[in-house]
Design an enzyme around this catalytic site. Structure first.
Site, mmCIF file in Angstrom:
data_model
loop_
_atom_site.group_PDB
_atom_site.id
_atom_site.type_symbol
_atom_site.label_atom_id
_atom_site.label_comp_id
_atom_site.label_asym_id
_atom_site.label_seq_id
_atom_site.Cartn_x
_atom_site.Cartn_y
_atom_site.Cartn_z
ATOM 1 N N TRP A 322 -3.058 6.592 -5.528
ATOM 2 C CA TRP A 322 -3.824 7.822 -5.772
ATOM 3 C C TRP A 322 -4.376 8.344 -4.432
ATOM 4 C CZ3 TRP A 322 -8.798 9.291 -4.643
ATOM 5 C CH2 TRP A 322 -9.256 10.458 -5.246
ATOM 6 N N HIS A 323 -4.785 7.418 -3.559
ATOM 7 C CA HIS A 323 -5.394 7.818 -2.292
ATOM 8 C C HIS A 323 -4.396 8.475 -1.352
ATOM 9 C CE1 HIS A 323 -8.836 5.455 -3.588
ATOM 10 N NE2 HIS A 323 -9.516 6.147 -2.721
ATOM 11 N N GLY A 324 -3.166 8.088 -1.418
ATOM 12 C CA GLY A 324 -2.212 8.709 -0.508
ATOM 13 C C GLY A 324 -0.800 8.237 -0.752
#
Lengths: 485, 339
Positions: A322-324
């Site tokens: 989700w973060h990257g």
């Protein structure tokens, strides 16, 4: 539009003044227009994605409200999931999976040009898709009645204070607030402004200053000593904390000035005594999102042990992704999942060790040791989060094992890009932050949401913060790190 | 409610008091405020701005006024133009962008009444905000209306802090004595030029793949010059001002090594933009990167500045071009010398 820009310095007071002089019935439309304008300042055409997401979830919500049968409701939930995750996948992950597939095939001596898409990652896409998605899931579960007012629902998806970097709000909390008329309350406005000020301090004085040092070290790790990389890693821990919690403070403060309460997103995470506690204090809105919409549906901890560990790891890997769209983030998430797994299976052993050394008899010592150990585990994982590649991350860790701790080694810390004056300011501001955070750990969590800050010296504190920003802020219009997510 | 009003009203008062206090806390010849802003400038320091802007006040009328960054003050050697009977002044200063140049020109154009204004447009300053040059000018020149206007044009809190600091210095008269520092290997020449003589001559490899080139001269990576609308608008303003003052302008770009040029991904776009501005105002644009007058191997001090031989050759080529365009008259003695 960035919070730390002159545009926002004009936008914010204008919006606030117009908001309070406007009758309640027009406010949703005004805030929606302001929110869309706020987003369009970045890239106007990408507003279409927000509108698509809004319309589909609005429609799905209404349809789910019309039918009582679970099977039929599911059809509309799938529509919402497909639309939101489809947008997220297309714009954020398509290239990542494409290049990963290409690299994988190359390992098998299959050379196939997988397609790559030349489009920008829409700012805040992970935030607003998750926020919108949570509404559909809540309606599906019957935890929220459908919102029939399209304008208010659109405002819920695009509310400008938290549109691009959270906190990821829940419809059950935020939507009802838009319905109630709000009035100008002095205490609340001052409290909101104060929180914004503190957020700006964290962003402009600490995060953006540390970024100068961190970017140089992490972008060119081969040119720096192990000690420099170690300092940069410590700096990054505070940079990301100040950057992200600073954004959250400004967002919560902005909403509070207008009379809306957003959820607390950070609660002094570096004072956590364990990794599980860290995740109850760090990016709370995302952790609870994953808990409510992924971990618990997977069975949570009320399953067989192996399945519990699987659930934990799955949630953290997805959280990393989700973060990257990069394997470094996946590894970072996996590392945190592994920490939790290890902490569960070693609970008994650790208890015995504490008993052997009688650490439990001195609670302050036990707490301090736990905080320090937890912080360093988190620090280790940050290396993967910040490094440009997994190779870089391992190189940095390797360099950090070869520290020259002599005076000459200390002098070799490369601060050329920052300068000693700024280096000292950076260290002092971190110290100041830690002290303030430590004081805040003494305040009950629920009182953090109230409008009065503890302490008789708050006016002096406000002056110190304000003038620190004016004199020691870094005003280079640096984007918030979490915008990229 | 009155508390918050009092709070806001108290801000400017406390701010001024703090500026005054910070001004008087000095470390290594820098005020506390300068230390906190990565401001590399000290009074009387690098670039000789202090000396240059002292000199211009009583320099008198000139034929040519040069403007620009270090590519101006390290390039246009007044002595070479004096050989042609031309009186020139070099008003270049470190990292001077068109924005800074405009306000400097506005302040000094009536002091020196130039017939010609040569604006050096180095690509490296067209994507900068002008703050660094502002620090230099605010540190090394007296408080003036143009400095205030420059701060507003830059519109950065750092610029505002600096100009308030300067104003407090101006009003209170409390300013540390400034003396121009000497730096080894460089010498200020009357008229604003700074001569750099290499202590250790460097040899510039022609081949950009050469390992020495990579380590000593090349910019780190391929870069795109982001032409700031702000800076472009100030090129327009400079040309308008020059025209209003009945002077003529010439836009010049000093050559850089071929490898340096090759690493600017959008150089053609930059050149096209400057050419279109030059056409609009009917002024010549002389991009010496197209003239092939210097040797990337022999005529550079570093990645983009000329060495003494490069300065001599470049100015000779520029003068030749100006003569060819009937902008200046050929001096008989020089023509003879050149022959």
């Amino acid at each position: 539009m960035l919070f730390n820009s002159f545009e926002f310095a004009v936008f914010f007071p204008t919006v606030i003044i117009l908001f309070f002089i406007m009758p309640h019935r027009f406010r949703w439309a005004f805030l929606l227009a302001a929110s869309y304008y706020f987003y369009m300042c970045w890239k106007a055409e990408y507003l279409v994605l927000i509108i698509i997401s809004t319309l589909i979830d609005y429609f799905a919500g209404i349809q789910m409200g019309k039918v009582a049968e679970q099977r039929k409701r599911k059809k509309y939930l799938y529509l919402s999931l497909l639309a939101n995750l489809g947008i997220l996948f297309s714009f954020k992950y398509a290239n990542f999976f494409s290049t990963s597939l290409r690299a994988g095939l190359e390992q098998l001596n299959i050379f196939y040009e997988t397609p790559l898409f030349d489009w920008l990652l829409p700012v805040g896409i992970s935030f607003y898709t998750f926020q919108s998605l949570s509404y559909s899931i809540d309606v599906y579960r019957g935890e929220k009645t459908p919102e029939y007012h399209l304008g208010r629902f659109a405002l819920y998806v695009a509310f400008f204070p938290q549109l691009v970097a959270g906190p990821i709000e829940r419809s059950v909390r935020l939507l009802p607030q838009f319905e109630k008329p709000v009035t100008f309350q002095y205490e609340r406005v001052v409290s909101g402004l104060r929180l914004m000020l503190w957020g700006f301090f964290k962003k402009l004085v600490i995060a953006d200053r540390l970024a100068i040092y961190v970017n140089e070290a992490f972008n060119y790790p081969g040119e720096h000593s192990g000690l420099t990389l170690l300092v940069a890693t410590y700096f990054f821990a505070f940079q990301i904390y100040c950057d992200f919690s600073g954004y959250s403070d400004i967002a919560i403060g902005t909403a509070r000035v207008m009379g809306y309460d957003l959820m607390l997103n950070f609660r002094q995470p570096y004072f956590s005594k364990s990794i599980s506690e860290f995740w109850k204090r760090w990016h709370i809105s995302l952790s609870t999102w994953f808990k409510d919409y992924l971990y618990i549906p997977l069975g949570g901890n009320r399953v067989a042990k192996w399945r519990w560990y699987y659930n934990l790891m799955a949630v953290f890997l997805v959280s990393g992704l989700w973060h990257g769209a990069n394997w470094t983030f996946v590894l970072w998430g996996g590392l945190h999942g592994a920490y939790l797994f290890i902490s569960i299976i070693t609970a008994d052993i650790r208890k015995r060790i504490r008993a052997f050394f009688r650490i439990d008899r001195v609670p302050a010592l036990k707490r301090t040791i736990s905080v320090i150990i937890t912080f360093h585990f988190v620090l280790l994982a940050w290396v993967f989060f910040r490094a440009n590649s997994i190779g870089d991350a391992f190189f940095i860790l390797q360099q950090m094992t070869m520290l020259d701790l002599s005076w000459a080694g200390f002098l070799d810390i490369n601060i050329e890009n920052l300068g000693w004056g700024e280096f000292i300011i950076a260290c002092l501001s971190i110290l100041f932050l830690v002290v303030v955070d430590w004081f805040e750990t003494k305040i009950k969590p629920e009182s953090l949401q109230t409008y009065k800050r503890a302490g008789s010296l708050k006016l002096v504190f406000d002056y110190v913060i304000l003038f620190s920003i004016i004199f020691f802020g870094v005003f280079e219009h640096t984007e918030f790190i979490y915008f990229q997510f | 409610m009155s508390r918050i009003i009092k709070f806001f009203l108290s801000i400017p008062v406390i701010y001024l008091v703090l500026v005054f206090v910070f001004l008087n806390i000095r470390f290594q010849n820098k005020s506390l405020m300068d230390l906190s802003t990565r401001n590399p400038v000290v009074a009387g320091g690098f670039g000789h701005s202090f000396q240059r802007f002292q000199e211009i006040q009583h320099y008198g009328d000139v034929d040519i006024l040069f403007l620009g960054s270090s590519h101006a003050y390290r390039t246009f050697d007044n002595r070479l133009y004096a050989d042609y009977g031309l009186k020139t002044f070099n008003m270049g200063s470190p990292n001077q962008t068109p924005l800074n140049s405009y306000y400097l020109l506005k302040k000094h154009i009536d002091d020196v009444n130039p017939k010609w204004v040569i604006l050096e447009l180095y690509t490296g300053v067209l994507d900068r905000d002008g703050l660094e040059s502002f620090y230099d000018l605010a540190t090394n020149t007296p408080f003036s209306q143009e400095l205030v206007e420059m701060a507003f044009a830059i519109n950065s809190p750092h610029a505002y802090n600096k100009i308030v600091e300067k104003w407090v210095q101006h009003v209170t008269g409390i300013a540390p004595p400034v003396k121009q520092k000497d730096f080894s290997g460089e010498a200020y020449v009357a008229g604003g030029y700074v001569e750099y003589s290499q202590s250790k001559p460097k040899i510039m490899p022609v081949d950009m793949q050469h390992p020495n080139y990579q380590t000593e001269f090349a910019p780190e990576e391929m870069r795109e010059v982001e032409l700031l609308d702000l800076q472009i608008s100030y090129v327009h303003k400079i040309l308008k001002l020059v025209s209003q003052k009945n002077a003529r302008a010439i836009l010049v770009t000093q050559p850089v090594p071929q490898a340096y040029l090759a690493q600017i991904s959008n150089y053609e776009e930059v050149e096209k933009t400057i050419n279109s501005i030059a056409s609009l105002y009917d002024v010549p644009y002389l991009d010496f990167n197209k003239y092939n007058v210097l040797d990337s191997y022999l005529h550079f001090e570093d990645s983009d500045h000329l060495n003494p031989e490069g300065v001599r050759r470049f100015n000779r080529a520029l003068i030749k071009e100006l003569v060819k365009r009937n902008i200046i008259s050929p001096a008989k003695s020089i023509v003879k010398k050149e022959d």
